[in-house]
Design an enzyme around this catalytic site. Structure first.
Site: not given
Ligand code: FAD
Length: 387
Positions: A130, A137, A163, A280, A341, A365, A368-369
């Site tokens: 926690a 954050g 959490i 393709q 589809g 975790e 991305s930044e």
């Protein structure tokens, strides 16, 4: 669903083949048959976790003398990938146990290890990790949960959000302010003053129970402090890289499931008198995904080896692995929806679930930044990574 042989990675070498086989058999028997049901009526599948504990899939890198499997980060990566191929929520529980198990292994006293680590690895007690709060954050310096000294113990006040396991866990490792610094405490979630405030309804990984915890004048004994006073950030940093490696494995499992499903659909679904995969426009996105999957896996294996060898750049390598694998798995799940589809958008078809399960990998975790921040800072600190 059979595994396309072309996706089998051999780079890890034969020495971890038994681990891969163990997790593949476990996933086929205990996870894949129930994954869709767990997504549809999200509940905490304690029975699967007890089986995982029995199979030695909790505490992969925790030493054997402390009740773990005593294996390498490389093996942990493969376990996460294999479980997540069946269902990401199940892998996520393995990752949480690894994180808290590693914290207790590295920083716990013998008494704390006896009280928390053993029961955790046997799935007798479930844990939560926690850190996050409404105002903290990505930037954990905003943590306002506070522990103040009281006699020989502590009084804990504050609130945590988002959490994992909060609605079901027996204990939590809680990051709290102690004066001007931060410390980590082991908190019994049945103690007076602790409440489980709510349970989130999430987009994906729906068997992972996520919610809030509130602490109102919770009395903690002296033995609740994990590691040294004021060492909270050091403790967290000591396990972050392993956590990120785990999420790269979890992301890879989602990718493999998406590529496997899309390949089968491309071969079996016909339109205009031939399999859709003969076009393709359908086949090439699957080929691109397979190439990215292998690249992501090699990147993650490289990060795992650096972690196992204690190399200085292991944390940056794990951030790269998490960044690349998580961004890729979101693209791969989207690709699988497209290949299916209309049915790819319908509940009960695998790509629909994978699409929802994948999205959080770019957020938890460390987003991305934040991974890019870590990687770019490391590059600049080491002048291009050449030091
Ligand atoms: C399903 C789920 C499970 C979770 N499990 C746990 C758990 O078990 N324990 C726990 O403690 N937490 C947990 N979390 C919380 C999670 O770790 C945080 O949500 C995450 O770290 C992001 O923090 P935030 O939501 O406050 O976003 P913010 O920090 O508010 O960020 C919002 C956006 O701003 C971007 N941003 C912020 N700072 C920067 C910057 N300096 N440069 C560039 N971009 C930036 C972020 O990347 C993001 O895109 C969980 C969250 C979810 C949704």
């Amino acid at each position: 669903m059979p595994l396309p042989p072309g996706l089998e990675l051999s780079a890890a070498g034969d020495d971890n083949r038994p681990v891969r086989q163990l997790v593949r058999d476990f996933t086929a028997k205990h996870v894949m048959p129930v994954a869709a049901d767990l997504d549809a009526s999200p509940r905490f599948p304690a029975e699967i976790y007890r089986e995982m504990a029995k199979a030695g899939l909790f505490g992969i890198t925790v030493p054997e003398e402390l009740g773990g499997a005593g294996a390498r980060a490389l093996d942990y990566l493969h376990v996460m990938e294999g479980l997540s191929f069946g269902y990401a929520s199940v892998a996520d529980q393995c990752g949480l146990v690894e994180l808290v198990g590693t914290l207790l292994t590295k920083h716990g006293t013998p008494d704390q290890q006896r009280e928390f680590l053993g029961p955790l690895l046997r799935a007798d007690r479930f844990c939560a990790y926690a850190l996050t709060e409404a105002g903290a954050g990505s930037d954990l310096r905003g943590v306002s949960t506070r522990a103040r000294p009281d006699g020989d113990g502590w009084i804990l006040d504050g609130e945590k959000v988002f959490i994992h396991n909060a609605p079901v866990a027996d204990f939590a490792t809680v990051l709290a302010r102690t004066g001007d610094s931060y410390s980590v405490f082991l908190v019994d979630l049945d103690a007076n003053g602790v409440s489980r405030t709510y349970r989130e309804h999430k987009m994906g990984q729906r068997a992972s129970q996520v919610g809030g915890l509130a602490f109102e004048s919770v009395r903690l004994p002296a033995g609740a402090l994990l590691g040294g006073l004021g060492e909270g950030f050091t403790l967290m940093t000591s396990v972050l890289a392993r956590g990120r490696l785990g999420i790269s494995g979890l992301s890879l499992g989602i990718s493999r499931a998406a590529i496997t499903a899309a390949t089968e659909q491309a071969e079996t679904r016909t339109a205009f008198g031939r399999p859709i995969g003969a076009n393709q426009g359908v086949a090439f996105p699957i080929a691109d995904a397979a190439a990215e999957y292998r690249a992501a896996f090699l990147l993650a294996e490289d990060a795992a080896r650096r972690l196992d060898q204690g190399q200085e750049d292991a944390a940056a390598a794990c951030s790269m692995a998490k960044l690349y694998a998580s961004e890729a798995c979101v693209r791969h799940a989207d690709m699988a929806v497209q290949v299916f589809g209309g049915s790819g958008y319908i509940q009960g078809y695998l790509p629909e679930r994978l699409y929802r399960d994948a999205r959080i990998t770019r957020i938890y975790e460390g987003t991305s930044e934040i991974q890019r921040l870590i990687i770019s800072r490391w590059l600049m600190d080491t002048r291009g990574g050449t030091r």
